[in-house]
Design a protein around this motif. Structure first.
Motif, PDB file in Angstrom:
ATOM      1  N   LEU A  18       2.754   4.233   2.922  1.00  0.00           N
ATOM      2  CA  LEU A  18       3.346   2.657   3.532  1.00  0.00           C
ATOM      3  C   LEU A  18       4.788   3.520   4.077  1.00  0.00           C
ATOM      4  O   LEU A  18       5.308   2.480   5.145  1.00  0.00           O
ATOM      5  CB  LEU A  18       3.256   2.067   2.107  1.00  0.00           C
ATOM      6  CG  LEU A  18       2.221   1.544   2.184  1.00  0.00           C
ATOM      7  CD1 LEU A  18       1.955   0.504   1.348  1.00  0.00           C
ATOM      8  CD2 LEU A  18       1.070   0.615   3.568  1.00  0.00           C
TER       9      LEU A  18
ATOM     10  N   LEU B 210       1.306   1.907   8.249  1.00  0.00           N
ATOM     11  CA  LEU B 210       2.154   0.371   7.985  1.00  0.00           C
ATOM     12  C   LEU B 210       3.596   0.563   8.432  1.00  0.00           C
ATOM     13  O   LEU B 210       4.199  -0.238   8.418  1.00  0.00           O
ATOM     14  CB  LEU B 210       1.568  -0.729   6.923  1.00  0.00           C
ATOM     15  CG  LEU B 210       2.331  -2.434   6.778  1.00  0.00           C
ATOM     16  CD1 LEU B 210       1.699  -3.010   8.281  1.00  0.00           C
ATOM     17  CD2 LEU B 210       1.859  -3.131   5.907  1.00  0.00           C
TER      18      LEU B 210
ATOM     19  N   SER C  29       5.194  -7.720   4.932  1.00  0.00           N
ATOM     20  CA  SER C  29       3.908  -7.535   5.721  1.00  0.00           C
ATOM     21  C   SER C  29       3.526  -6.096   4.393  1.00  0.00           C
ATOM     22  O   SER C  29       2.805  -6.083   3.932  1.00  0.00           O
ATOM     23  CB  SER C  29       4.160  -6.662   6.898  1.00  0.00           C
ATOM     24  OG  SER C  29       4.179  -7.132   7.501  1.00  0.00           O
TER      25      SER C  29
ATOM     26  N   HIS D  26       0.253  -6.264   1.129  1.00  0.00           N
ATOM     27  CA  HIS D  26      -0.098  -4.549   1.077  1.00  0.00           C
ATOM     28  C   HIS D  26      -0.437  -4.349   0.098  1.00  0.00           C
ATOM     29  O   HIS D  26      -0.957  -3.718  -0.201  1.00  0.00           O
ATOM     30  CB  HIS D  26      -0.251  -4.175   2.547  1.00  0.00           C
ATOM     31  CG  HIS D  26      -1.259  -3.016   2.940  1.00  0.00           C
ATOM     32  ND1 HIS D  26      -2.689  -3.261   2.962  1.00  0.00           N
ATOM     33  CD2 HIS D  26      -1.423  -1.814   2.419  1.00  0.00           C
ATOM     34  CE1 HIS D  26      -3.193  -1.656   3.453  1.00  0.00           C
ATOM     35  NE2 HIS D  26      -2.647  -1.118   2.396  1.00  0.00           N
TER      36      HIS D  26
ATOM     37  N   ASN E  15      -2.394  -6.462  -2.343  1.00  0.00           N
ATOM     38  CA  ASN E  15      -3.852  -5.953  -2.634  1.00  0.00           C
ATOM     39  C   ASN E  15      -4.813  -4.516  -3.115  1.00  0.00           C
ATOM     40  O   ASN E  15      -5.384  -4.330  -2.664  1.00  0.00           O
ATOM     41  CB  ASN E  15      -4.524  -6.499  -0.576  1.00  0.00           C
ATOM     42  CG  ASN E  15      -4.195  -8.142  -1.395  1.00  0.00           C
ATOM     43  OD1 ASN E  15      -4.223  -8.927  -2.113  1.00  0.00           O
ATOM     44  ND2 ASN E  15      -3.324  -8.755  -0.170  1.00  0.00           N
ATOM     45  N   ASP E  16      -4.049  -3.784  -3.049  1.00  0.00           N
ATOM     46  CA  ASP E  16      -4.576  -2.023  -3.405  1.00  0.00           C
ATOM     47  C   ASP E  16      -3.364  -1.887  -4.586  1.00  0.00           C
ATOM     48  O   ASP E  16      -2.660  -1.436  -4.693  1.00  0.00           O
ATOM     49  CB  ASP E  16      -3.290  -1.881  -1.975  1.00  0.00           C
ATOM     50  CG  ASP E  16      -4.660   0.197  -2.014  1.00  0.00           C
ATOM     51  OD1 ASP E  16      -4.886   0.545  -3.279  1.00  0.00           O
ATOM     52  OD2 ASP E  16      -4.669   0.290  -1.235  1.00  0.00           O
TER      53      ASP E  16
ATOM     54  N   SER F 204      -1.343  -3.358  10.857  1.00  0.00           N
ATOM     55  CA  SER F 204      -1.431  -4.161   9.987  1.00  0.00           C
ATOM     56  C   SER F 204      -3.080  -4.595   9.825  1.00  0.00           C
ATOM     57  O   SER F 204      -3.970  -4.595   9.105  1.00  0.00           O
ATOM     58  CB  SER F 204      -0.770  -5.321   9.297  1.00  0.00           C
ATOM     59  OG  SER F 204      -1.101  -6.372   8.771  1.00  0.00           O
TER      60      SER F 204
ATOM     61  N   LYS G 280      -6.104  -3.672   7.536  1.00  0.00           N
ATOM     62  CA  LYS G 280      -7.236  -4.127   6.539  1.00  0.00           C
ATOM     63  C   LYS G 280      -8.690  -3.827   6.944  1.00  0.00           C
ATOM     64  O   LYS G 280      -8.912  -4.358   5.986  1.00  0.00           O
ATOM     65  CB  LYS G 280      -6.772  -6.003   7.174  1.00  0.00           C
ATOM     66  CG  LYS G 280      -5.347  -5.691   6.295  1.00  0.00           C
ATOM     67  CD  LYS G 280      -4.476  -7.445   6.818  1.00  0.00           C
ATOM     68  CE  LYS G 280      -3.527  -8.111   6.230  1.00  0.00           C
ATOM     69  NZ  LYS G 280      -3.423  -9.872   6.966  1.00  0.00           N
TER      70      LYS G 280
END
Length: 317
Positions: free
Chosen positions: A9, A24, A49, A53, A56-57, A311, A315
């Motif tokens: 990331l 991202l 942002s 992310h 959610n991971d 982004s 997703k």
């Protein structure tokens, strides 16, 4: 989404070990040679942002946990600092936290850039003369910033871009002396310059005013271009982005109009950073200040579009 770690990331230039070229958190270069770059940590919207992310991971969460644990292990590394009157015991975690997070004085009035007696063995030594700043690892420093940004322990920034640029500064009696200084950042409110501490203390600080020569016409022409058009436009300024030797580009500023702050880099150099607002620049050259403002606003919208697109791709991956 393919298996990855938190390093994916964040940009290779920030963590030095990213294996993903498009992600991202990657740096967004506004010029082909990297002389004008946006970094994810330099805008609260992109910070959010990255956090979204991460939340959610599970794979990224595990990687973040490992980084946090590694930083916490700094608490197990004791360091003793001997002053004239006392020996202080801290940990490496304390030093990073005080310098990066709280920005408090390390101990009293100790200058973190000047040599002092340190020991990593015991309160009785042996002690070695070195600067506290020399104890910091570049990679560990960056990880400390990363973790504390994600945990909201560091303030989020308004938008800014980083530059690798030298501009001409005139100073001294009747501005008879000149020297190249570094233009480090353009922010929404002003410009950030840096100079070597010795030069600032012995020469620049003795001037009542300085004149900075900046080519703002290059940025004026850039406004409104697409990402690829902008990169192509700035490619023509490989080594001299915003440099000018024209007297018509000189912006005279009283030295007192700058906010100054000392810091260090990881080449063990002590620097003085000088920040000046566009409002102050406008007092000398209102048109130049307007062009700088227009460009930073335009580039922010370009970055927003770029990261929104990235982004969406992540997703859907």
């Amino acid at each position: 989404m393919a298996l990855h770690s938190l390093t994916n990331l964040f940009p290779a230039s920030f963590l030095k070990n990213s294996s993903v070229h498009k992600s991202l958190g990657e740096d967004f270069s506004l010029s082909e040679n990297g002389n004008m770059v946006f970094h994810w940590a330099d805008f609260h919207e992109t910070c959010d942002s990255v956090k979204e992310h991460l939340a959610n991971d599970p794979v990224l969460q595990e990687d973040f946990k490992r980084r946090e644990e590694a930083i916490n292990r700094l608490m197990l590394i004791p360091v003793w600092i001997r002053t004239r009157n006392k020996v202080y015991q801290l940990t490496m975690f304390d030093l990073y936290e005080r310098y990066i997070v709280t920005q408090a004085h390390l101990i009293g009035d100790i200058d973190p850039f000047e040599p002092i007696e340190l020991s990593f063995i015991s309160a009785t030594g042996p002690f070695k003369g070195m600067a506290i700043a020399e104890c910091f690892s570049h990679i560990t420093y960056q990880d400390f910033v990363l973790v504390n940004l994600i945990k909201n322990k560091l303030p989020k920034r308004d938008y800014r871009i980083r530059l690798k640029s030298k501009v001409l500064a005139e100073f001294g009696k009747e501005f008879g002396q000149a020297r190249l200084i570094s233009l480090e950042q353009m922010t929404m409110n002003g410009l950030l310059f840096s100079v070597e501490s010795e030069f600032y203390m012995k020469e620049l600080s003795q001037s009542g005013s300085i004149r900075i020569l900046i080519d703002t016409d290059t940025l004026k022409v850039a406004v409104g271009k697409t990402k690829s058009e902008l990169q192509e436009h700035l490619a023509g300024h490989t080594f001299n982005l915003m440099y000018s030797s024209k007297k018509d580009d000189a912006i005279e500023c009283p030295l007192g109009a700058f906010h100054t702050e000392s810091s260090f880099d990881f080449f063990r150099n002590k620097k003085v950073y000088l920040f000046i607002t566009y409002d102050q620049l406008a007092k000398s050259r209102p048109e130049s200040a307007k062009q700088l403002r227009n460009f930073i606003t335009y580039s922010r919208e370009l970055v927003r579009e770029h990261y929104l697109e990235m982004s969406k791709k992540m997703k859907s991956a």
